[in-house]
Design a protein around this motif. Structure first.
Motif, PDB file in Angstrom:
ATOM      1  N   UNK A 115     -28.072  56.940 -97.781  1.00  0.00           N
ATOM      2  CA  UNK A 115     -28.481  58.299 -97.452  1.00  0.00           C
ATOM      3  C   UNK A 115     -28.881  59.069 -98.704  1.00  0.00           C
ATOM      4  N   UNK A 116     -28.079  58.954 -99.759  1.00  0.00           N
ATOM      5  CA  UNK A 116     -28.392  59.649-101.015  1.00  0.00           C
ATOM      6  C   UNK A 116     -29.711  59.163-101.595  1.00  0.00           C
ATOM      7  N   UNK A 117     -29.928  57.862-101.609  1.00  0.00           N
ATOM      8  CA  UNK A 117     -31.160  57.324-102.172  1.00  0.00           C
ATOM      9  C   UNK A 117     -32.376  57.712-101.336  1.00  0.00           C
ATOM     10  N   UNK A 118     -32.238  57.728-100.025  1.00  0.00           N
ATOM     11  CA  UNK A 118     -33.343  58.124 -99.157  1.00  0.00           C
ATOM     12  C   UNK A 118     -33.686  59.592 -99.376  1.00  0.00           C
ATOM     13  N   UNK A 119     -32.666  60.444 -99.468  1.00  0.00           N
ATOM     14  CA  UNK A 119     -32.916  61.865 -99.719  1.00  0.00           C
ATOM     15  C   UNK A 119     -33.565  62.078-101.087  1.00  0.00           C
ATOM     16  N   UNK A 120     -33.192  61.285-102.079  1.00  0.00           N
ATOM     17  CA  UNK A 120     -33.812  61.393-103.399  1.00  0.00           C
ATOM     18  C   UNK A 120     -35.292  60.997-103.329  1.00  0.00           C
ATOM     19  N   UNK A 121     -35.607  59.953-102.560  1.00  0.00           N
ATOM     20  CA  UNK A 121     -37.007  59.548-102.406  1.00  0.00           C
ATOM     21  C   UNK A 121     -37.802  60.612-101.657  1.00  0.00           C
ATOM     22  N   UNK A 122     -37.192  61.226-100.647  1.00  0.00           N
ATOM     23  CA  UNK A 122     -37.867  62.289 -99.902  1.00  0.00           C
ATOM     24  C   UNK A 122     -38.153  63.486-100.804  1.00  0.00           C
ATOM     25  N   UNK A 123     -37.250  63.779-101.726  1.00  0.00           N
ATOM     26  CA  UNK A 123     -37.407  64.936-102.617  1.00  0.00           C
ATOM     27  C   UNK A 123     -38.562  64.748-103.593  1.00  0.00           C
ATOM     28  N   UNK A 124     -38.954  63.514-103.889  1.00  0.00           N
ATOM     29  CA  UNK A 124     -40.051  63.296-104.829  1.00  0.00           C
ATOM     30  C   UNK A 124     -41.390  63.706-104.242  1.00  0.00           C
ATOM     31  N   UNK A 125     -41.523  63.678-102.936  1.00  0.00           N
ATOM     32  CA  UNK A 125     -42.777  64.045-102.303  1.00  0.00           C
ATOM     33  C   UNK A 125     -43.729  62.875-102.129  1.00  0.00           C
ATOM     34  N   UNK A 126     -43.438  61.737-102.719  1.00  0.00           N
ATOM     35  CA  UNK A 126     -44.297  60.564-102.601  1.00  0.00           C
ATOM     36  C   UNK A 126     -43.886  59.651-101.455  1.00  0.00           C
ATOM     37  N   UNK A 127     -42.788  59.944-100.824  1.00  0.00           N
ATOM     38  CA  UNK A 127     -42.241  59.107 -99.774  1.00  0.00           C
ATOM     39  C   UNK A 127     -42.430  59.813 -98.443  1.00  0.00           C
ATOM     40  N   UNK A 128     -43.090  59.155 -97.496  1.00  0.00           N
ATOM     41  CA  UNK A 128     -43.276  59.727 -96.164  1.00  0.00           C
ATOM     42  C   UNK A 128     -42.270  59.107 -95.221  1.00  0.00           C
ATOM     43  N   UNK A 129     -41.466  59.934 -94.612  1.00  0.00           N
ATOM     44  CA  UNK A 129     -40.466  59.480 -93.665  1.00  0.00           C
ATOM     45  C   UNK A 129     -41.083  59.558 -92.282  1.00  0.00           C
ATOM     46  N   UNK A 130     -41.488  58.420 -91.735  1.00  0.00           N
ATOM     47  CA  UNK A 130     -42.225  58.386 -90.477  1.00  0.00           C
ATOM     48  C   UNK A 130     -41.253  58.181 -89.324  1.00  0.00           C
ATOM     49  N   UNK A 131     -41.312  59.093 -88.403  1.00  0.00           N
ATOM     50  CA  UNK A 131     -40.505  58.977 -87.188  1.00  0.00           C
ATOM     51  C   UNK A 131     -41.468  58.851 -86.021  1.00  0.00           C
ATOM     52  N   UNK A 132     -41.420  57.737 -85.349  1.00  0.00           N
ATOM     53  CA  UNK A 132     -42.363  57.438 -84.275  1.00  0.00           C
ATOM     54  C   UNK A 132     -42.262  58.407 -83.118  1.00  0.00           C
ATOM     55  N   UNK A 133     -41.071  58.737 -82.681  1.00  0.00           N
ATOM     56  CA  UNK A 133     -40.909  59.586 -81.506  1.00  0.00           C
ATOM     57  C   UNK A 133     -41.521  60.961 -81.749  1.00  0.00           C
ATOM     58  N   UNK A 134     -41.404  61.480 -82.943  1.00  0.00           N
ATOM     59  CA  UNK A 134     -41.963  62.791 -83.246  1.00  0.00           C
ATOM     60  C   UNK A 134     -43.480  62.740 -83.198  1.00  0.00           C
ATOM     61  N   UNK A 135     -44.077  61.676 -83.723  1.00  0.00           N
ATOM     62  CA  UNK A 135     -45.516  61.557 -83.707  1.00  0.00           C
ATOM     63  C   UNK A 135     -46.047  61.431 -82.288  1.00  0.00           C
ATOM     64  N   UNK A 136     -45.368  60.693 -81.452  1.00  0.00           N
ATOM     65  CA  UNK A 136     -45.830  60.525 -80.078  1.00  0.00           C
ATOM     66  C   UNK A 136     -45.748  61.842 -79.316  1.00  0.00           C
ATOM     67  N   UNK A 137     -44.716  62.659 -79.579  1.00  0.00           N
ATOM     68  CA  UNK A 137     -44.592  63.936 -78.900  1.00  0.00           C
ATOM     69  C   UNK A 137     -45.696  64.888 -79.349  1.00  0.00           C
ATOM     70  N   UNK A 138     -46.090  64.836 -80.614  1.00  0.00           N
ATOM     71  CA  UNK A 138     -47.126  65.724 -81.115  1.00  0.00           C
ATOM     72  C   UNK A 138     -48.487  65.383 -80.515  1.00  0.00           C
ATOM     73  N   UNK A 139     -48.711  64.117 -80.168  1.00  0.00           N
ATOM     74  CA  UNK A 139     -49.994  63.713 -79.609  1.00  0.00           C
ATOM     75  C   UNK A 139     -50.225  64.285 -78.215  1.00  0.00           C
ATOM     76  N   UNK A 140     -49.141  64.518 -77.461  1.00  0.00           N
ATOM     77  CA  UNK A 140     -49.275  65.034 -76.108  1.00  0.00           C
ATOM     78  C   UNK A 140     -49.471  66.482 -76.151  1.00  0.00           C
TER      79      UNK A 140
END
Length: 67
Positions: free
Chosen positions: A42-67
């Protein structure tokens, strides 16, 4: 129930009737990670997210946005 961490191979005991134990018994594809490994990931993932170069892709969110 005795469980083994998939990352560090530590053996832990969890209550037999906990939701986690039920999930591990009924769905063999689910794996157990000890709290220390889970916190470390969790700590390492949050550190990668903070850099701005890491995209955390969540499929369910993308599918909901398409509708």
């Amino acid at each position: 129930m005795r469980v083994k961490c998939v990352i560090c191979d530590a053996l832990n005991d969890i209550p037999d009737f906990s939701p986690l134990a039920k999930k591990l018994r009924n769905r063999p594809t689910h794996t157990y990670m000890c709290p220390s490994c889970q916190d470390r990931i969790t700590e390492k993932t949050n550190a990668r997210l903070a850099t701005g170069n890491f995209r955390f892709i969540r499929r369910a969110v993308q599918e909901e946005e398409e509708f």
